[in-house]
Motif scaffolding. Sequence first.
Motif, PDB file in Angstrom:
ATOM      1  N   UNK A  34       0.825  -1.214   0.000  1.00  0.00           N
ATOM      2  CA  UNK A  34       0.000   0.000   0.000  1.00  0.00           C
ATOM      3  C   UNK A  34       0.855   1.258   0.000  1.00  0.00           C
ATOM      4  N   UNK A  35       2.013   1.193   0.658  1.00  0.00           N
ATOM      5  CA  UNK A  35       2.887   2.359   0.726  1.00  0.00           C
ATOM      6  C   UNK A  35       3.767   2.550  -0.492  1.00  0.00           C
ATOM      7  N   UNK A  36       3.683   1.628  -1.446  1.00  0.00           N
ATOM      8  CA  UNK A  36       4.450   1.766  -2.675  1.00  0.00           C
ATOM      9  C   UNK A  36       5.877   1.277  -2.589  1.00  0.00           C
ATOM     10  N   UNK A  37       6.270   0.717  -1.434  1.00  0.00           N
ATOM     11  CA  UNK A  37       7.637   0.204  -1.318  1.00  0.00           C
ATOM     12  C   UNK A  37       7.817  -1.060  -2.153  1.00  0.00           C
ATOM     13  N   UNK A  38       6.734  -1.821  -2.314  1.00  0.00           N
ATOM     14  CA  UNK A  38       6.730  -2.949  -3.237  1.00  0.00           C
ATOM     15  C   UNK A  38       5.750  -2.608  -4.347  1.00  0.00           C
ATOM     16  N   UNK A  39       6.270  -2.301  -5.507  1.00  0.00           N
ATOM     17  CA  UNK A  39       5.439  -1.831  -6.616  1.00  0.00           C
ATOM     18  C   UNK A  39       4.691  -2.983  -7.283  1.00  0.00           C
ATOM     19  N   UNK A  40       3.654  -2.629  -8.017  1.00  0.00           N
ATOM     20  CA  UNK A  40       2.898  -3.611  -8.784  1.00  0.00           C
ATOM     21  C   UNK A  40       3.843  -4.345  -9.734  1.00  0.00           C
ATOM     22  N   UNK A  41       3.815  -5.667  -9.690  1.00  0.00           N
ATOM     23  CA  UNK A  41       4.669  -6.475 -10.549  1.00  0.00           C
ATOM     24  C   UNK A  41       6.031  -6.786  -9.967  1.00  0.00           C
ATOM     25  N   UNK A  42       6.361  -6.190  -8.814  1.00  0.00           N
ATOM     26  CA  UNK A  42       7.676  -6.418  -8.208  1.00  0.00           C
ATOM     27  C   UNK A  42       7.719  -7.764  -7.495  1.00  0.00           C
ATOM     28  N   UNK A  43       8.896  -8.354  -7.461  1.00  0.00           N
ATOM     29  CA  UNK A  43       9.087  -9.578  -6.686  1.00  0.00           C
ATOM     30  C   UNK A  43       9.454  -9.201  -5.259  1.00  0.00           C
ATOM     31  N   UNK A  44       8.779  -9.800  -4.291  1.00  0.00           N
ATOM     32  CA  UNK A  44       9.046  -9.474  -2.896  1.00  0.00           C
ATOM     33  C   UNK A  44      10.184 -10.350  -2.380  1.00  0.00           C
ATOM     34  N   UNK A  45      10.779 -10.007  -1.242  1.00  0.00           N
ATOM     35  CA  UNK A  45      11.873 -10.823  -0.700  1.00  0.00           C
ATOM     36  C   UNK A  45      11.424 -12.251  -0.387  1.00  0.00           C
ATOM     37  N   UNK A  46      12.386 -13.144  -0.333  1.00  0.00           N
ATOM     38  CA  UNK A  46      12.102 -14.546  -0.029  1.00  0.00           C
ATOM     39  C   UNK A  46      11.645 -14.702   1.418  1.00  0.00           C
ATOM     40  N   UNK A  47      10.988 -15.822   1.700  1.00  0.00           N
ATOM     41  CA  UNK A  47      10.478 -16.086   3.051  1.00  0.00           C
ATOM     42  C   UNK A  47      11.575 -15.980   4.104  1.00  0.00           C
ATOM     43  N   UNK A  83       5.198 -12.337  -6.281  1.00  0.00           N
ATOM     44  CA  UNK A  83       5.114 -11.024  -6.915  1.00  0.00           C
ATOM     45  C   UNK A  83       3.866 -10.270  -6.458  1.00  0.00           C
ATOM     46  N   UNK A  84       3.953  -8.946  -6.531  1.00  0.00           N
ATOM     47  CA  UNK A  84       2.806  -8.096  -6.211  1.00  0.00           C
ATOM     48  C   UNK A  84       1.852  -8.114  -7.396  1.00  0.00           C
ATOM     49  N   UNK A  85       0.632  -8.557  -7.129  1.00  0.00           N
ATOM     50  CA  UNK A  85      -0.360  -8.686  -8.189  1.00  0.00           C
ATOM     51  C   UNK A  85      -1.366  -7.540  -8.178  1.00  0.00           C
ATOM     52  N   UNK A  86      -1.616  -6.972  -6.990  1.00  0.00           N
ATOM     53  CA  UNK A  86      -2.590  -5.887  -6.861  1.00  0.00           C
ATOM     54  C   UNK A  86      -2.181  -5.000  -5.698  1.00  0.00           C
ATOM     55  N   UNK A  87      -2.485  -3.716  -5.807  1.00  0.00           N
ATOM     56  CA  UNK A  87      -2.190  -2.791  -4.714  1.00  0.00           C
ATOM     57  C   UNK A  87      -3.433  -2.502  -3.875  1.00  0.00           C
ATOM     58  N   UNK A  88      -4.548  -3.194  -4.159  1.00  0.00           N
ATOM     59  CA  UNK A  88      -5.764  -3.020  -3.360  1.00  0.00           C
ATOM     60  C   UNK A  88      -5.511  -3.513  -1.936  1.00  0.00           C
ATOM     61  N   UNK A  89      -6.156  -2.885  -0.976  1.00  0.00           N
ATOM     62  CA  UNK A  89      -5.967  -3.238   0.434  1.00  0.00           C
ATOM     63  C   UNK A  89      -7.076  -4.195   0.882  1.00  0.00           C
ATOM     64  N   UNK A  90      -6.745  -5.476   1.157  1.00  0.00           N
ATOM     65  CA  UNK A  90      -7.778  -6.446   1.549  1.00  0.00           C
ATOM     66  C   UNK A  90      -8.029  -6.490   3.048  1.00  0.00           C
ATOM     67  N   UNK A  91      -7.336  -5.648   3.825  1.00  0.00           N
ATOM     68  CA  UNK A  91      -7.419  -5.780   5.278  1.00  0.00           C
ATOM     69  C   UNK A  91      -8.824  -5.566   5.838  1.00  0.00           C
ATOM     70  N   UNK A  92      -9.631  -4.634   5.299  1.00  0.00           N
ATOM     71  CA  UNK A  92     -11.012  -4.548   5.812  1.00  0.00           C
ATOM     72  C   UNK A  92     -11.783  -5.859   5.635  1.00  0.00           C
ATOM     73  N   UNK A  93     -11.600  -6.517   4.475  1.00  0.00           N
ATOM     74  CA  UNK A  93     -12.249  -7.807   4.246  1.00  0.00           C
ATOM     75  C   UNK A  93     -11.742  -8.848   5.238  1.00  0.00           C
ATOM     76  N   UNK A  94     -10.433  -8.904   5.431  1.00  0.00           N
ATOM     77  CA  UNK A  94      -9.861  -9.898   6.336  1.00  0.00           C
ATOM     78  C   UNK A  94     -10.310  -9.664   7.774  1.00  0.00           C
TER      79      UNK A  94
END
Length: 240
Positions: A34-47, A83-94
């Motif tokens: 959400x903060x843009x540190x991981x952009x759409x399409x970016x690969x996130x760090x390993x577990x 990878x980041x697939x969407x920047x939508x925030x699912x936390x209200x749903x969760x």
Amino acid sequence: MSDVLRKEVLVGLSPVAGGSTVDAVLEQLQAQVSGGLWALGARIPAETELAGRLGVSRPAVREAIRALTHVGVLEVRRGDGTYVRSTADPRPLLRRVARASARDFFELQLAYDVQAARLAARRRTAADLARLEDLLRARDEATEADAFGAADAAFHLGVAEASGNPVLIEAMRFFIDRLRESVRDVRLDGEVPEAGPAAHRAVLDAIAAGDPEAAASAAAAVVEPTLAVLETLVPREPVP
């Protein structure tokens, strides 16, 4: 990934302290997106990197990634990374899901189980039947509440997996932890009936016989007695 890039993608993450570990990890991962540190399409760090940075176990990171994958924020590409697939925030749903009652989850289980059993009766393979036999045996042999909840959930998920419907399977996987908790709570509560071995055996027998409607009826018979009692015990709250 270079050391410089590795440090950049870990910026903003801090050690988790107290509370629910998985929820805390999920909050931080979503904040990165959400903060843009991981952009759409970016690969996130390993577990392993995330676990080290957050000071938590790899299973906690894995569960948080799985939750964000199920709601479409992340995408796991086998052999490649996440990878980041969407920047939508699912936390209200969760959060709404987290606040749901045991009755809510048994209503959901009824809907899923009936269709899963119906499809499994049409599509099951010999391997599916052998695995379901093993899962049912494990359920019958479990005695402690947590172990029983896990074994029961595994059997119901196994039926969904035998359905061959990938959407139904993923939906069951997403909710399986809460379903397991609901079953455990019912087992600990003497007022609420639970379906015994015979009822679950009827589901598997109908699936093995290739009878979709008998399988659907047997699956409904597993959940409906518990749900009927929960309807009288758990107040229904308005949906926000």
